[in-house]
Motif scaffolding. Structure first.
Motif, PDB file in Angstrom:
ATOM      1  N   ALA A  70     -18.064   9.719  -4.465  1.00  0.00           N
ATOM      2  CA  ALA A  70     -17.058   9.058  -3.949  1.00  0.00           C
ATOM      3  C   ALA A  70     -16.669   9.643  -2.504  1.00  0.00           C
ATOM      4  CB  ALA A  70     -15.937   9.643  -4.825  1.00  0.00           C
ATOM      5  N   HIS A  84     -17.816   2.327   5.085  1.00  0.00           N
ATOM      6  CA  HIS A  84     -16.802   1.982   4.486  1.00  0.00           C
ATOM      7  C   HIS A  84     -15.676   1.434   5.492  1.00  0.00           C
ATOM      8  CE1 HIS A  84     -13.105   2.116   1.780  1.00  0.00           C
ATOM      9  NE2 HIS A  84     -14.017   2.116   0.695  1.00  0.00           N
ATOM     10  N   ILE A  99      -8.687  -4.642  -0.298  1.00  0.00           N
ATOM     11  CA  ILE A  99      -9.485  -4.344  -1.495  1.00  0.00           C
ATOM     12  C   ILE A  99     -10.322  -5.521  -2.091  1.00  0.00           C
ATOM     13  CG2 ILE A  99      -9.335  -3.579  -4.067  1.00  0.00           C
ATOM     14  CD1 ILE A  99      -8.719  -1.300  -1.938  1.00  0.00           C
ATOM     15  N   LEU A 118      -8.245   9.869 -10.949  1.00  0.00           N
ATOM     16  CA  LEU A 118      -8.724   8.491 -10.351  1.00  0.00           C
ATOM     17  C   LEU A 118      -9.802   8.406  -9.080  1.00  0.00           C
ATOM     18  CD1 LEU A 118      -4.965   7.563  -9.539  1.00  0.00           C
ATOM     19  CD2 LEU A 118      -6.360   6.622 -11.432  1.00  0.00           C
ATOM     20  N   ILE A 119     -10.142   9.734  -8.977  1.00  0.00           N
ATOM     21  CA  ILE A 119     -11.317   9.739  -8.143  1.00  0.00           C
ATOM     22  C   ILE A 119     -12.309  10.806  -8.511  1.00  0.00           C
ATOM     23  CG2 ILE A 119     -12.054  10.508  -5.609  1.00  0.00           C
ATOM     24  CD1 ILE A 119      -9.658   9.309  -4.615  1.00  0.00           C
ATOM     25  N   ARG A 137       0.844  -1.074  -0.078  1.00  0.00           N
ATOM     26  CA  ARG A 137      -0.031  -0.046   0.152  1.00  0.00           C
ATOM     27  C   ARG A 137       0.892   1.231  -0.129  1.00  0.00           C
ATOM     28  NH1 ARG A 137      -4.157  -1.248   3.335  1.00  0.00           N
ATOM     29  NH2 ARG A 137      -3.435  -3.258   2.753  1.00  0.00           N
ATOM     30  N   LYS A 154     -12.284   5.646  -4.175  1.00  0.00           N
ATOM     31  CA  LYS A 154     -13.062   4.851  -5.501  1.00  0.00           C
ATOM     32  C   LYS A 154     -11.903   3.738  -5.798  1.00  0.00           C
ATOM     33  CE  LYS A 154     -14.569   5.307 -10.294  1.00  0.00           C
ATOM     34  NZ  LYS A 154     -15.418   3.895  -9.850  1.00  0.00           N
ATOM     35  N   ASP A 155     -12.564   2.653  -5.682  1.00  0.00           N
ATOM     36  CA  ASP A 155     -11.593   1.207  -5.991  1.00  0.00           C
ATOM     37  C   ASP A 155     -10.627   1.268  -5.135  1.00  0.00           C
ATOM     38  OD1 ASP A 155     -13.415   0.724  -8.371  1.00  0.00           O
ATOM     39  OD2 ASP A 155     -12.242   2.034  -9.593  1.00  0.00           O
ATOM     40  N   ASN A 156      -9.023   1.237  -5.432  1.00  0.00           N
ATOM     41  CA  ASN A 156      -8.060   0.987  -4.475  1.00  0.00           C
ATOM     42  C   ASN A 156      -7.731   2.646  -4.192  1.00  0.00           C
ATOM     43  OD1 ASN A 156      -7.505   1.000  -7.317  1.00  0.00           O
ATOM     44  ND2 ASN A 156      -5.195   0.872  -6.408  1.00  0.00           N
ATOM     45  N   GLN A 182      -2.289  -1.059  -8.146  1.00  0.00           N
ATOM     46  CA  GLN A 182      -3.775  -1.790  -8.100  1.00  0.00           C
ATOM     47  C   GLN A 182      -4.103  -1.843  -6.530  1.00  0.00           C
ATOM     48  OE1 GLN A 182      -4.118  -5.042 -10.935  1.00  0.00           O
ATOM     49  NE2 GLN A 182      -4.066  -3.810 -12.640  1.00  0.00           N
ATOM     50  N   LYS A 183      -3.127  -1.524  -5.527  1.00  0.00           N
ATOM     51  CA  LYS A 183      -3.298  -1.787  -4.041  1.00  0.00           C
ATOM     52  C   LYS A 183      -3.509  -0.502  -3.644  1.00  0.00           C
ATOM     53  CE  LYS A 183       0.701  -4.989  -4.913  1.00  0.00           C
ATOM     54  NZ  LYS A 183       1.936  -5.203  -4.861  1.00  0.00           N
ATOM     55  N   THR A 224      -1.129   5.553 -11.385  1.00  0.00           N
ATOM     56  CA  THR A 224      -2.793   5.282 -12.145  1.00  0.00           C
ATOM     57  C   THR A 224      -2.613   3.745 -12.304  1.00  0.00           C
ATOM     58  OG1 THR A 224      -2.436   7.370 -13.272  1.00  0.00           O
ATOM     59  CG2 THR A 224      -3.761   5.594 -14.174  1.00  0.00           C
TER      60      THR A 224
END
Length: 196
Positions: free
Chosen positions: A150, A125, A196, A96-97, A40, A167-169, A69-70, A66
């Motif tokens: 978000a 969350h 995640i 990305l957000i 992370r 958002k996502d990771n 993925q963590k 970008t």
């Protein structure tokens, strides 16, 4: 181990020490190719958005972040750089957000927004676990992310704004968790434990 991205636009020691107090090892990295080797990462930031974004691009960080993925969290300006664009310098950011960053309309209140303020949980969350309505965190900012899909947690200073987004990771905290005492420590722990 958590990577702390050093782009020269933040006091990274306070962030590093905050994680060390939680017995979480960190490593400050200065090369984009290092990022993929960590579980992370944190993108801290202070200063002017256009300067910070230029350093990200010039340093080759844009694609590395970008493609990561963590879990990755931006703090203060770092959070704003993860969003779509900012009025500060009128630039596109990492996108990305979802959401844009604009000048915080403080009305009769002093700008920048500096000091302790309450939070309001908008959406449950993993990053908001244990957060209470009475909890306060420490802010220093003049620009803010609009409240949108978000937004996990909002704050209010003249107007409502996003205090925690995800958002996502990718996630962001507009305030400084590393300077927010026990509440900040709890939120950093949530990030350490976020899956995640």
């Amino acid at each position: 181990m958590i990577a702390i991205i050093n782009t020269g636009c933040a006091n990274i020691n306070s962030v590093r020490f905050a994680f060390e107090r939680l017995n979480c090892p960190t490593q400050v990295i200065s090369q984009p190719e290092q990022l993929a080797h960590f579980d992370r990462a944190v993108l801290p930031g202070v200063g002017h958005a256009s300067v910070a974004m230029k350093r990200l691009i010039d340093g080759g960080w844009q694609s590395a972040i970008t493609e990561y993925q963590k879990p990755l969290m931006g703090i203060c300006l770092g959070m704003q750089l993860l969003c779509e664009s900012t009025e500060e310098g009128h630039i596109d950011t990492l996108g990305l957000i979802p959401g844009k960053v604009s000048l915080l309309e403080t009305g009769q209140l002093t700008s920048p927004h500096m000091g302790w303020n309450n939070l309001h949980v908008e959406s449950a969350h993993a990053l908001t676990q244990g957060l209470l309505a009475s909890d306060q965190v420490y802010f220093v900012h003049s620009f803010a992310h609009s409240v949108n899909s978000a937004t996990l947690v909002s704050g209010e200073y003249g107007e409502r704004f996003s205090a925690i987004v995800a958002k996502d990771n990718f996630a962001g905290m507009q305030f400084h968790p590393e300077r927010s005492a026990k509440v900040g420590a709890r939120l950093l722990t949530n990030f350490i434990e976020w899956r995640i």
